[in-house]
Every structure is written in structure tokens, then in C-alpha cells.
Write a protein that holds these residues in place. Structure first.
Motif, PDB file in Angstrom:
ATOM      1  N   LEU A 171     -30.993 123.771  54.880  1.00 31.90           N
ATOM      2  CA  LEU A 171     -30.050 122.244  55.874  1.00 31.90           C
ATOM      3  C   LEU A 171     -30.629 122.258  56.922  1.00 31.90           C
ATOM      4  O   LEU A 171     -31.032 122.930  57.749  1.00 31.90           O
ATOM      5  CB  LEU A 171     -28.903 122.731  55.298  1.00 31.90           C
ATOM      6  N   VAL A 214     -20.126 120.387  63.866  1.00 27.49           N
ATOM      7  CA  VAL A 214     -21.733 120.579  63.656  1.00 27.49           C
ATOM      8  C   VAL A 214     -21.636 119.379  62.353  1.00 27.49           C
ATOM      9  O   VAL A 214     -20.831 120.266  61.429  1.00 27.49           O
ATOM     10  CB  VAL A 214     -22.349 122.464  63.252  1.00 27.49           C
ATOM     11  N   PHE A 255     -23.617 118.634  58.977  1.00 24.55           N
ATOM     12  CA  PHE A 255     -25.156 118.566  58.445  1.00 24.55           C
ATOM     13  C   PHE A 255     -25.677 117.700  57.744  1.00 24.55           C
ATOM     14  O   PHE A 255     -25.761 116.389  57.954  1.00 24.55           O
ATOM     15  CB  PHE A 255     -24.865 119.594  56.826  1.00 24.55           C
ATOM     16  N   GLY A 256     -27.763 117.796  57.889  1.00 26.14           N
ATOM     17  CA  GLY A 256     -27.714 116.628  56.926  1.00 26.14           C
ATOM     18  C   GLY A 256     -27.461 116.947  55.271  1.00 26.14           C
ATOM     19  O   GLY A 256     -26.883 118.357  54.931  1.00 26.14           O
ATOM     20  N   PRO A 257     -28.458 116.211  54.868  1.00 28.12           N
ATOM     21  CA  PRO A 257     -28.514 116.015  53.600  1.00 28.12           C
ATOM     22  C   PRO A 257     -29.256 117.733  52.546  1.00 28.12           C
ATOM     23  O   PRO A 257     -28.899 118.508  51.275  1.00 28.12           O
ATOM     24  CB  PRO A 257     -28.520 114.706  52.434  1.00 28.12           C
ATOM     25  N   GLY A 258     -30.799 118.014  53.408  1.00 30.95           N
ATOM     26  CA  GLY A 258     -31.223 118.940  53.114  1.00 30.95           C
ATOM     27  C   GLY A 258     -32.295 118.540  52.271  1.00 30.95           C
ATOM     28  O   GLY A 258     -32.679 117.531  51.741  1.00 30.95           O
ATOM     29  N   TYR A 291     -15.463 123.606  55.639  1.00 34.86           N
ATOM     30  CA  TYR A 291     -16.881 122.720  55.002  1.00 34.86           C
ATOM     31  C   TYR A 291     -16.641 122.826  53.411  1.00 34.86           C
ATOM     32  O   TYR A 291     -16.127 123.484  52.600  1.00 34.86           O
ATOM     33  CB  TYR A 291     -18.357 123.561  55.452  1.00 34.86           C
ATOM     34  N   GLN A 303     -18.856 120.688  50.473  1.00 36.14           N
ATOM     35  CA  GLN A 303     -19.615 120.759  50.122  1.00 36.14           C
ATOM     36  C   GLN A 303     -19.922 120.104  48.248  1.00 36.14           C
ATOM     37  O   GLN A 303     -19.894 120.724  46.994  1.00 36.14           O
ATOM     38  CB  GLN A 303     -20.936 121.691  50.120  1.00 36.14           C
ATOM     39  N   LYS A 315     -25.367 118.188  48.179  1.00 33.16           N
ATOM     40  CA  LYS A 315     -24.776 117.343  49.357  1.00 33.16           C
ATOM     41  C   LYS A 315     -25.036 118.534  50.238  1.00 33.16           C
ATOM     42  O   LYS A 315     -24.843 119.480  49.902  1.00 33.16           O
ATOM     43  CB  LYS A 315     -24.007 116.290  49.321  1.00 33.16           C
ATOM     44  N   GLY A 316     -25.107 117.974  51.582  1.00 29.29           N
ATOM     45  CA  GLY A 316     -25.040 119.091  52.757  1.00 29.29           C
ATOM     46  C   GLY A 316     -23.448 119.253  52.963  1.00 29.29           C
ATOM     47  O   GLY A 316     -22.761 118.094  52.360  1.00 29.29           O
ATOM     48  N   PRO A 317     -23.117 120.768  52.808  1.00 34.64           N
ATOM     49  CA  PRO A 317     -21.380 120.326  53.628  1.00 34.64           C
ATOM     50  C   PRO A 317     -20.992 119.851  55.140  1.00 34.64           C
ATOM     51  O   PRO A 317     -21.324 119.102  55.505  1.00 34.64           O
ATOM     52  CB  PRO A 317     -21.736 121.687  54.696  1.00 34.64           C
ATOM     53  N   LEU A 338     -18.118 118.352  57.401  1.00 35.71           N
ATOM     54  CA  LEU A 338     -16.757 119.892  57.887  1.00 35.71           C
ATOM     55  C   LEU A 338     -15.526 118.546  57.177  1.00 35.71           C
ATOM     56  O   LEU A 338     -15.149 117.292  57.949  1.00 35.71           O
ATOM     57  CB  LEU A 338     -16.815 118.442  59.606  1.00 35.71           C
ATOM     58  N   PHE A 387     -16.498 125.881  52.538  1.00 30.39           N
ATOM     59  CA  PHE A 387     -17.331 127.576  53.286  1.00 30.39           C
ATOM     60  C   PHE A 387     -15.983 127.070  54.218  1.00 30.39           C
ATOM     61  O   PHE A 387     -15.881 126.260  54.964  1.00 30.39           O
ATOM     62  CB  PHE A 387     -18.265 127.264  53.733  1.00 30.39           C
TER      63      PHE A 387
END
Lengths: 111, 113
Positions: A91, A100, A102-105, B36, B38, B42-44, B46, B89
Motif C-alpha cells: 500500500l 494520510v 491510501f491507494g488501492p494497493g 481507518y 477497510q 480496497k485500501g484503508p 480515513l 484500524f
């Protein structure tokens, strides 16, 4: 949308091969992070870039892992001589202040 | 060293109920505490965040409660919905060293219809 993007979304490789994972952060964000998430696990910090400062590499698990950030924008995470234990979702995230994003990974599978 | 401990690992709640997830931290230098959400694949994302100068922050159905003396903070989800089913998280960071986040282990929430 102007979120964090990562490529590829999935990568399957053979043990011993090198891989490169790409991250495009949100435009204008000065900080960029790489995290790793193993199946069903939490997020493990890998490396952090902030502006022109030296990166914080304290989370890199071995010298097979390296990352660079070109022009304060795009970042590439490189894993050399991949091992099966490197299989995880990688990630990327970016931030300007506290928040912060995050992208999708990239899901990496090492066979 | 696990600097942020999260509990429970999994939680099942009925629709309309309250979901509560707890986190405890060790490093008193932490001064930013986000949560977060998730979804699988998918990404976490906020969800909500708090700084230690306030004891509570509410955004819609989501509330963070913060206890600085106990070094604990929690996420409350009111009127939980099946769409809230996800992994949550908690995290903490020291703003002086950038926003490098230290994460809890995660809580898998299931909201039954």
C-alpha cells in the motif's frame, strides 16, 4: 478522481525475480509512505519520504527492498530476488498535513 | 514492540446496535489518532481522527472518545448498518516526525441485518 493510484493492481512473479511497484501520490502531497499488509494482518510500515529530506527507511525488512521518489512525486518500490514471504498487499499513501490517504494497493504473489 | 493495541479482533453486532472498538497506546509522544475503514480488496480509508486536546469527536454516526491519562481511545459506531461491515484500524502518529502511522491489529466488524 485525484486519489493515490498504484500500479499494477496485481503482480504474480516467480521466486527470485525482481519486481517494481509504482505509486502516484495525490498532487501536492509532500509526504509519501509505503506499507505492507499480509493476508488478514495489520499494516506494516516500510518507508517514508518527506519533501527533500532523507527518507526514513527504518521499516524495510531487508536489503532486497528499496524505494525511490523522483521529482517529489512518483515513487517506485523495488523488491529484488523475491521470496514467498514477500507475498502481500503493498500500500502506498500520501499526505500534506496530518491526514494520510491510501491507494488501492498492489497485490504481490510470489510463486 | 507493539505500540498500539486494538481490541476486539472481531465483533458481531445487530443492525441498529452500537459497535465499540478500543485501542491503547504506549508512546506518550503520539499526538494524532485516526481511524481507518477497510473493505475487502480496497485500501484503508480515513474515517475520523482526533488530537489529544479534545476528549471526543463526532462525525455523523462515528464518534471517537479519547482518554489521555489512560492512553486509550475508542471508536463508537451508532446505529450500525450492514454496510459498516469492514475491518477497522486505529492508528497513532507523532506529527513532529511527519504522519508516519503506527497501526493497531485491526477489528473485523460484521453487522447482521
Amino acid at each position: 478522481g485525484a486519489g493515490v493510484s498504484q500500479s499494477p493492481s496485481n503482480k504474480v512473479t516467480e521466486k527470485g525475480k525482481d519486481v517494481e511497484l509504482r505509486c502516484d501520490p495525490i498532487s501536492g502531497h509532500t509526504a509519501l509512505y509505503w506499507y505492507r499488509q499480509s493476508l488478514g494482518q495489520g499494516l506494516e510500515f516500510l518507508i517514508y519520504f518527506q519533501g527533500n529530506s532523507a527518507p526514513d527507511k527504518s521499516g524495510l525488512p531487508s536489503d532486497r527492498f528499496s524505494a525511490e521518489r523522483t521529482g517529489g512525486s512518483v515513487s517506485t518500490l523495488t523488491i529484488q530476488r523475491t521470496q514467498q514471504e514477500d507475498s502481500a498487499v503493498y500500500l502506498c499513501a500520501s499526505s500534506l498535513m496530518d491526514s494520510v490517504f491510501f491507494g488501492p494497493g498492489t497485490r504481490l504473489t510470489v510463486l | 514492540q507493539q505500540q498500539v493495541k486494538q481490541s476486539p479482533q472481531s465483533l458481531i453486532v445487530q443492525k441498529g446496535g452500537i459497535s465499540i472498538i478500543n485501542c491503547a497506546y504506549e508512546n506518550t509522544a503520539f499526538d494524532y489518532f485516526p481511524w481507518y475503514q477497510q473493505f475487502p480488496g480496497k485500501g484503508p480509508a480515513l474515517l475520523i481522527a482526533i488530537r489529544p486536546d479534545v476528549s471526543e469527536k463526532k462525525e455523523g454516526r462515528f464518534t471517537i472518545s479519547f482518554n489521555k491519562s489512560a492512553k486509550q481511545f475508542s471508536l463508537h459506531i451508532m446505529d450500525s448498518q450492514p454496510g459498516d461491515s469492514a475491518t477497522y484500524f486505529c492508528a497513532a502518529s507523532k506529527r513532529a516526525s511527519g504522519s508516519r502511522l503506527t497501526f493497531g491489529e485491526g477489528t473485523q466488524l460484521t453487522v447482521n441485518p
